[in-house]
Design an enzyme around this catalytic site. Structure first.
Site, PDB file in Angstrom:
ATOM      1  CE  LYS A 195      45.184  26.767  11.446  1.00  0.00           C
ATOM      2  NZ  LYS A 195      46.129  26.016  12.284  1.00  0.00           N
ATOM      3  CE  LYS A 248      41.870  26.536  13.759  1.00  0.00           C
ATOM      4  NZ  LYS A 248      43.234  26.182  13.930  1.00  0.00           N
TER       5      LYS A 248
HETATM    6  C1  PBG Z   1      47.972  25.199  15.204  1.00  0.00           C
HETATM    7  C2  PBG Z   1      46.560  25.535  15.498  1.00  0.00           C
HETATM    8  C3  PBG Z   1      45.981  26.790  15.737  1.00  0.00           C
HETATM    9  C4  PBG Z   1      44.648  26.536  16.066  1.00  0.00           C
HETATM   10  C5  PBG Z   1      44.456  25.169  15.987  1.00  0.00           C
HETATM   11  N1  PBG Z   1      45.643  24.558  15.603  1.00  0.00           N
HETATM   12  C6  PBG Z   1      46.543  28.142  15.790  1.00  0.00           C
HETATM   13  C7  PBG Z   1      47.071  28.818  14.608  1.00  0.00           C
HETATM   14  O1  PBG Z   1      46.992  28.346  13.479  1.00  0.00           O
HETATM   15  O2  PBG Z   1      47.662  29.878  14.846  1.00  0.00           O
HETATM   16  C8  PBG Z   1      43.643  27.583  16.455  1.00  0.00           C
HETATM   17  C9  PBG Z   1      42.495  27.104  17.260  1.00  0.00           C
HETATM   18  C10 PBG Z   1      41.744  28.157  17.991  1.00  0.00           C
HETATM   19  O3  PBG Z   1      41.883  29.368  17.773  1.00  0.00           O
HETATM   20  O4  PBG Z   1      40.951  27.752  18.831  1.00  0.00           O
HETATM   21  N2  PBG Z   1      48.445  25.640  13.993  1.00  0.00           N
END
Ligand code: PBG
Length: 333
Positions: A195, A248
């Site tokens: 991520k 992601k």
């Molecule tokens: C929680 C999370 C996030 C997303 C999914 N789980 C946000 C972040 O890390 O700030 C982002 C998903 C999206 O942008 O659609 N940590």
């Protein structure tokens, strides 16, 4: 294979030939739909940067989940906006937290669709970070216990799969252990393994009201410049017990999706995040691209790169379109 003996265009002649040799297929059951759930009744609050998406109260969410199921979508992932936030994000692991209540209600009213939950603290903490904060630092090991409690509370409420998205080191192993100790050894973990600290999460943070109140997430989410590191993160999560790993964002990271799939023999998801959705929607609203075609092409590309399924805000739209014709790239039939 040399021209003029080989003419690739022979097999592009018409739609029947094209579909005969089509390598990658998209189906509704490749798509997981994210939802934002908030307290209240009869609430359907539009999210300005994500047209067609809303913060739903639980009563209305149930209807939405039924609709998703009727479109052939195999699962949803839930994000919660709590009643109130605090330093330690206590509603994240509360028995009667917004997500725990939502899971119970959905499980009561709808079957045959997977309820996946995002395991992370940022929507629940007053500072908006994904872990315990001390002196401006995000503490790793102190956060693990809270994440484990959150995952267990989701499991107890009836979740079908938990998806840790916090990026703390060691969370997958910690969550696996607490689930196993509590007779949830059959509950799979979908790990957000690679991520990235991405600017493509902007619209999500508005939707989930989870913007960090100071600093950024770069001390725990990955540097967009790094590819090798993604392989190390994925390897760690597999060793700790992840059943499915996730990359992601998706489209700007197709190389990562491809490399991970080539390297590891494990089911893999990709998350087409809020910013990817918003860009396509915005350009489409301006009339600069054909939104439907760009949506389908981007989803297909993510699959072609190696994702087995995709978390996407387009799930409903795409599932509807896939229902109508076999080859979306050709004319409607
Ligand atoms: C929680 C999370 C996030 C997303 C999914 N789980 C946000 C972040 O890390 O700030 C982002 C998903 C999206 O942008 O659609 N940590």
């Amino acid at each position: 294979m040399k021209f003029p003996q080989y003419r690739p265009r022979r097999l592009r002649k018409d739609e029947i030939f094209r579909s005969l040799v089509q390598e990658t297929h998209l189906r509704p059951d490749d798509l997981i739909l994210p939802f934002f759930v908030r307290p209240g009744k009869g609430m359907r609050q539009p999210i300005s940067s994500m047209p067609g998406h809303f913060q739903f109260s639980i009563d209305l969410l149930v209807k939405e989940v039924k609709e998703a199921k009727s479109l052939g979508i195999p699962g949803i992932i839930l994000f919660g906006i709590p009643e109130k936030k605090d330093e330690l994000g206590s509603e994240a692991y509360a028995e009667d937290g917004i997500i725990q209540k939502a899971i119970r209600r959905i499980k009561e009213k709808v079957d045959g669709i997977l309820v996946i939950t995002d395991v992370c603290l940022c929507e629940y903490t007053s500072h908006g970070h994904c872990g315990v904060v001390e002196g401006g630092r995000i503490l790793n090991d102190e956060t693990l216990d809270l994440l484990a409690r959150q995952a267990l509370s989701h499991a107890r409420a009836g979740a079908d799969m938990v998806a840790p998205s916090d990026m703390m080191d060691g969370r997958v192993g910690t969550i696996r252990k607490i689930l196993d100790e509590n007779q949830f050894e059959d509950l799979p973990i979908l790990a957000y393994s690679a991520k990235y600290a991405s600017s493509f999460y902007g619209p999500f943070r508005v939707a989930a009201e989870s913007k960090p109140q100071f600093g950024d997430r770069k001390s725990y989410q990955m540097d967009p410049a790094n590819g090798e590191e993604a392989l190390r993160e994925v390897r760690l999560d597999i060793e700790e017990g992840a059943d499915i790993i996730m990359i992601k964002p998706a489209l700007p990271y197709l190389d990562i999706i491809y490399r991970v799939k080539q390297t590891f023999n494990i089911p893999m998801a990709a998350y087409q995040v809020s910013g990817e959705f918003a860009l396509i929607k915005a350009a489409s609203q301006l009339g600069w691209v054909d939104g439907e075609q760009v949506m389908m092409e981007s989803l297909l590309s993510i699959k072609r790169a190696g994702a087995d399924f995709i978390l996407t805000y387009f799930a409903k739209e795409a599932a509807r379109k896939l229902d109508r014709g076999k080859s979306f790239l050709g004319p409607e039939r």
